[in-house]
Motif scaffolding. Structure first.
Motif, short mmCIF file in Angstrom:
data_model
loop_
_atom_site.label_atom_id
_atom_site.label_comp_id
_atom_site.label_asym_id
_atom_site.label_seq_id
_atom_site.Cartn_x
_atom_site.Cartn_y
_atom_site.Cartn_z
N PHE A 256 0.85 -1.19 0.00
CA PHE A 256 0.00 0.00 0.00
C PHE A 256 0.89 1.24 0.00
N ALA B 73 3.59 3.64 -6.67
CA ALA B 73 2.79 3.62 -5.43
C ALA B 73 1.71 2.56 -5.57
N HIS B 74 1.35 1.94 -4.46
CA HIS B 74 0.21 1.03 -4.39
C HIS B 74 0.37 -0.28 -5.14
N ARG C 187 -2.85 -3.35 -9.87
CA ARG C 187 -3.95 -2.50 -10.38
C ARG C 187 -3.71 -2.08 -11.82
N TRP D 176 -8.70 9.83 2.81
CA TRP D 176 -7.89 10.69 1.96
C TRP D 176 -8.77 11.60 1.11
N LEU E 171 -2.43 15.99 -9.30
CA LEU E 171 -2.82 14.59 -9.54
C LEU E 171 -3.13 14.33 -11.01
N GLU F 87 -10.42 3.89 2.55
CA GLU F 87 -9.70 2.73 2.00
C GLU F 87 -9.52 1.64 3.05
O1 TA6 Z 1 -4.32 6.33 -0.09
C1 TA6 Z 1 -3.96 7.68 -0.07
C2 TA6 Z 1 -2.87 7.86 -1.11
O2 TA6 Z 1 -1.72 7.13 -0.78
C3 TA6 Z 1 -2.61 9.35 -1.22
O3 TA6 Z 1 -1.43 9.72 -0.56
C4 TA6 Z 1 -2.58 9.57 -2.74
O4 TA6 Z 1 -1.29 9.34 -3.23
C5 TA6 Z 1 -3.61 8.54 -3.18
O5 TA6 Z 1 -3.32 7.40 -2.40
C6 TA6 Z 1 -3.66 8.29 -4.67
O6 TA6 Z 1 -2.54 7.59 -5.08
P1 TA6 Z 1 -2.39 7.29 -6.66
O7 TA6 Z 1 -1.09 6.55 -6.79
O8 TA6 Z 1 -3.57 6.45 -7.07
O9 TA6 Z 1 -2.42 8.64 -7.33
#
Ligand code: TA6
Length: 314
Positions: free
Chosen positions: A86, A106-107, A111, A257, A267, A282
């Motif tokens: 995450f 990230a994440h 996905r 968030w 973004l 989340e």
């Molecule tokens: O879950 C919150 C977060 O980590 C925020 O810090 C922001 O980065 C959001 O997720 C969206 O992340 P993404 O990589 O989908 O733009």
């Protein structure tokens, strides 16, 4: 298979089912469900739920109107599956971090990958169950073998059941989240209860541990990791006169968030004013709640999203 062959194959398997449509959104394939309870859209990329709307109600799930539906890029909105980590990998426990090599998004990466649509079952006129899966094999990013499954139940409530199975020979560890974007009337009209007294890390203030004794009202950017919830979170929206309850199983943490205006401008696929119309709640297991699976073991996390009338104000 190319897109045309994929579409053909999906039509042959599922195209004749009542209320089911196979759709192409630019480079991405989706399956649309329309039953007596609700409409929903699930993209094969990332097994990403992008829409859920109960009949006669406003959409429950928010999706950016600036999505470009490109292969390899997660949609902005819906319910992205964050796995096998995450957030930023750097902010994960060592046990998770040390499994990876190279520059990581990230994440996690699932996905952005193409999942397989295994089955669609019309359980009854009001309930449709879809199963999608992804086999993760060792590569330069991650040297383990896993089988992921997402079961999506479209009914009076939306249910996601995310299963991770260690289908390899080595133990691995992970954190994950179902990164739900909720559709709201106006950010000033909503508050989140059920988190009172729960310790959270404020990622915007050096990850300091805090607690709030009042419901969360959003005025500006919020990025909080609540740990070990003891009840479901409830989003009250006075503008839509509704409440959205998020209950879960095996997801002890919740990230709240909203990017606020300044971050919204940075973004991708996100209009500058879109922060007014969405909030992310989340369901997750992160940090100390990381999971480790021995070969053959499985982990199941469930999310239930249901809409309720707004409790009459006292
Ligand atoms: O879950 C919150 C977060 O980590 C925020 O810090 C922001 O980065 C959001 O997720 C969206 O992340 P993404 O990589 O989908 O733009």
């Amino acid at each position: 298979m190319n897109l045309a062959e994929q579409l053909q194959s999906l039509y042959q398997k599922f195209g004749e089912l009542p209320g089911i449509s196979i759709e192409l959104h630019k480079q991405l394939i989706a399956v649309a469900v329309d039953n007596k309870s609700a409409k929903a859209t699930i993209f094969l990329q990332g097994a990403q739920v992008a829409e859920y709307q109960k009949k006669g109600q406003k959409p429950l799930i928010w999706l950016s109107d600036q999505c470009d539906f490109k292969a390899g890029k997660s949609l902005r909105g819906g319910i992205p599956i964050c796995w096998p980590w995450f957030g930023n990998l750097e902010c994960n426990p060592e046990q998770v971090k040390l499994q990876f090599a190279g520059d990581m998004p990230a994440h996690g990466f699932v996905r952005e990958r193409e999942w397989n649509l295994d089955s669609i079952e019309l359980v009854d006129p009001s309930t449709t169950e879809l199963v999608l899966s992804l086999n993760v094999t060792p590569d330069a990013q991650w040297p383990f073998t896993a089988r992921l499954q997402l079961k999506v139940t479209v009914a009076e409530q939306l249910r996601l059941e995310f299963t991770v199975t260690n289908s390899g020979d080595d133990c691995f560890s992970f954190t994950s989240a179902l990164h739900t974007y909720l559709n709201i009337s106006e950010i000033e009209a909503v508050s989140v209860s059920g988190l009172e007294g729960i310790s959270y890390l404020d990622t915007l203030n050096d990850w300091k541990a805090e607690t709030d004794e009042t419901p969360v009202n959003v005025a500006g950017e919020v990025d909080r990791i609540y740990q070990n919830l003891d009840k479901p979170a409830l989003l009250s929206d006075s503008g839509f006169n509704r409440a959205i309850r998020l209950d879960s199983d095996n997801a002890p943490d919740m990230v709240v968030w909203n990017p606020g205006l300044e971050k919204a401008k940075r973004l991708s696929n996100f209009a500058n004013d879109a922060y007014q119309k969405m909030i992310c709640l989340e369901s997750a297991h992160v940090l100390d709640n990381l999971k480790s699976l021995e070969p053959g073991e499985s982990f199941v996390m469930q999310l239930f999203v249901m809409q309720e009338g707004l409790a009459q104000q006292a």
